[in-house]
Design a protein around this motif. Structure first.
Motif, PDB file in Angstrom:
ATOM      1  N   ALA A  89       7.575  -3.182  13.839  1.00  0.00           N
ATOM      2  CA  ALA A  89       7.504  -1.781  14.283  1.00  0.00           C
ATOM      3  C   ALA A  89       8.543  -0.875  13.617  1.00  0.00           C
ATOM      4  N   PRO A  90       9.848  -1.190  13.663  1.00  0.00           N
ATOM      5  CA  PRO A  90      10.811  -0.272  13.029  1.00  0.00           C
ATOM      6  C   PRO A  90      10.645  -0.195  11.513  1.00  0.00           C
ATOM      7  N   ILE A  91      10.160  -1.270  10.902  1.00  0.00           N
ATOM      8  CA  ILE A  91       9.929  -1.249   9.458  1.00  0.00           C
ATOM      9  C   ILE A  91       8.821  -0.252   9.130  1.00  0.00           C
ATOM     10  N   ALA A 148       9.910   3.353   9.667  1.00  0.00           N
ATOM     11  CA  ALA A 148      10.718   3.855   8.551  1.00  0.00           C
ATOM     12  C   ALA A 148       9.849   4.339   7.399  1.00  0.00           C
ATOM     13  N   GLU A 149       8.596   3.895   7.374  1.00  0.00           N
ATOM     14  CA  GLU A 149       7.649   4.325   6.336  1.00  0.00           C
ATOM     15  C   GLU A 149       6.771   5.477   6.811  1.00  0.00           C
ATOM     16  N   VAL A 195      -0.445  -1.591  16.826  1.00  0.00           N
ATOM     17  CA  VAL A 195      -1.221  -0.491  16.264  1.00  0.00           C
ATOM     18  C   VAL A 195      -0.237   0.482  15.615  1.00  0.00           C
ATOM     19  N   ALA A 196      -0.443   0.759  14.338  1.00  0.00           N
ATOM     20  CA  ALA A 196       0.395   1.717  13.610  1.00  0.00           C
ATOM     21  C   ALA A 196      -0.499   2.815  13.048  1.00  0.00           C
ATOM     22  N   ALA A 213       0.834  -1.209   0.000  1.00  0.00           N
ATOM     23  CA  ALA A 213       0.000   0.000   0.000  1.00  0.00           C
ATOM     24  C   ALA A 213       0.863   1.251   0.000  1.00  0.00           C
ATOM     25  N   VAL A 214       1.947   1.223   0.768  1.00  0.00           N
ATOM     26  CA  VAL A 214       2.882   2.351   0.787  1.00  0.00           C
ATOM     27  C   VAL A 214       3.482   2.550  -0.599  1.00  0.00           C
ATOM     28  N   ASP A 215       3.959   1.468  -1.205  1.00  0.00           N
ATOM     29  CA  ASP A 215       4.622   1.563  -2.508  1.00  0.00           C
ATOM     30  C   ASP A 215       3.670   2.009  -3.611  1.00  0.00           C
ATOM     31  N   ALA A 216       2.376   1.741  -3.420  1.00  0.00           N
ATOM     32  CA  ALA A 216       1.381   2.159  -4.405  1.00  0.00           C
ATOM     33  C   ALA A 216       0.952   3.607  -4.211  1.00  0.00           C
TER      34      ALA A 216
END
Length: 349
Positions: free
Chosen positions: A150-152, A155-156, A182-183, A124-127
């Motif tokens: 979490a760290p991945i 980073a986004e 939860v992000a 979803a981020v890349d799109a």
């Protein structure tokens, strides 16, 4: 719209709809899909691995509870044994490497499913359409995986919170501990603050202090059973047939049930049961104590009359695998900044 990965019978979705949110769930199990459809929940019957964010362009948020069996202490432990490999694969996903071949190396193919929510989030981020929130739940032993996510996600651009939540601290009449992530893309990610006291063995009188309500007992919720504590975790099932109101492991949990009954901290079941159901309670020291489908569903805070479909065994399986609706409601409401309806906490109490 929220997309629910591994949606089951609708634990997350019932919580979301109570908050006025629109959810569509992807689920492979046919009986669970039939339950969802009968309950009026948006449903796509299929394998999460066959889909991606591009198939649901209207989805703005994602939630999910990957299958817990490989990581459960009550299972064979293949997921737990492969935990280091799972953690390595999170880093491959973060660097946008294919993990397809690596996934074939797991003894239990369900082990790799825990990585699917991260795949969806990164795609979803890349799109260019990142999810506003990502909310995940699994058995406690999966917390290291969420902590690796979490760290991945940070980073986004996400704020991320991880931790273990105990269901009775949110009005669920059950001591079910689960790992959550939860992000949030906008604002600070937080796990919900408890609304009820945590159950502690031997503490039977709990006052409403510090703004926390007393935990809800098994007997308060379903009208029979233990009066001095919540039910234990509703397990998926046992060889004897149907789940016990018990923690995974069986014998120790049954000992708790019988111990509470013999100590007089117990209300007998007075209701009639259907002919095809085992009695919930029969007198006698060595007789079996079992729940009806509806009892198990209420302990998972599904609404009365939730239209369970499939065989009795499949209905119990759906209930045991689900996240408690009220706990999910608290997690979603906190992530979205929505107040929990007073009626929900009052009903639990």
């Amino acid at each position: 719209m929220i997309i629910d990965l591994f949606a089951g019978p609708g634990g997350w979705d019932v919580g979301a709809t109570r908050l006025g949110l629109d959810v569509t769930g992807i689920e492979l199990d046919h009986a669970a899909c039939e339950t969802r459809r009968a309950a009026g929940l948006g449903t796509v019957e299929g394998d999460v691995r066959d889909y991606g964010p591009s198939d649901f362009p209207d989805a703005t948020d994602a939630i999910g509870s990957p299958p817990c069996q490989p990581f459960s202490v009550g299972g064979k432990g293949r997921g737990r044994a492969a935990l280091d490999t799972v953690l390595d694969l999170t880093q491959m996903l973060a660097s946008r490497q294919s993990i397809t071949l690596a996934l074939k190396g797991f003894d239990d193919e369900r082990t790799g499913l825990v990585l699917e929510p991260l795949r969806w989030a990164l795609e979803a981020v890349d799109a260019g359409r990142p999810y506003r929130t990502v909310m995940l739940e699994q058995v406690s032993t999966v917390l290291p995986v969420w902590e690796a996510f979490a760290p991945i996600l940070r980073a986004e651009g996400y704020s991320v919170a991880t931790g273990r939540l105990s269901a009775e601290e949110y009005g669920v009449p059950q001591t079910r501990v689960r790992a959550f992530l939860v992000a949030c893309l906008n604002g600070e990610a937080r796990l919900p603050q408890p609304t009820h006291h945590r159950y502690r063995k031997g503490v039977t009188e709990v006052q409403e202090v510090f703004g926390l309500q007393p935990w809800v007992s098994m007997a308060d919720a379903i009208g029979w059973g233990m009066t001095a504590r919540p039910a234990l975790t509703i397990a998926v099932g046992t060889a004897a047939g149907g789940p016990d109101p018990s923690c995974v492991g069986g014998s120790g949990a049954r000992a708790t049930l019988y111990g509470e009954r013999d100590a007089g901290r117990w209300i007998n079941c007075q209701r009639m049961v259907d002919a095809d159901e085992l009695p919930a309670y029969r007198g006698g020291r060595h007789d079996t104590i079992r729940l009806s489908v509806q009892d198990a569903a209420v302990l998972q805070t599904f609404p009365p009359g939730h239209p369970w479909q499939g065989s009795r065994t499949k209905q119990f399986e759906q209930i045991g695998n689900a996240v408690p609706c009220l706990l999910a409601e608290h997690v979603i409401a906190t992530a979205f900044g929505i107040p929990i309806p007073q009626s929900a906490t009052a009903a639990a109490a």
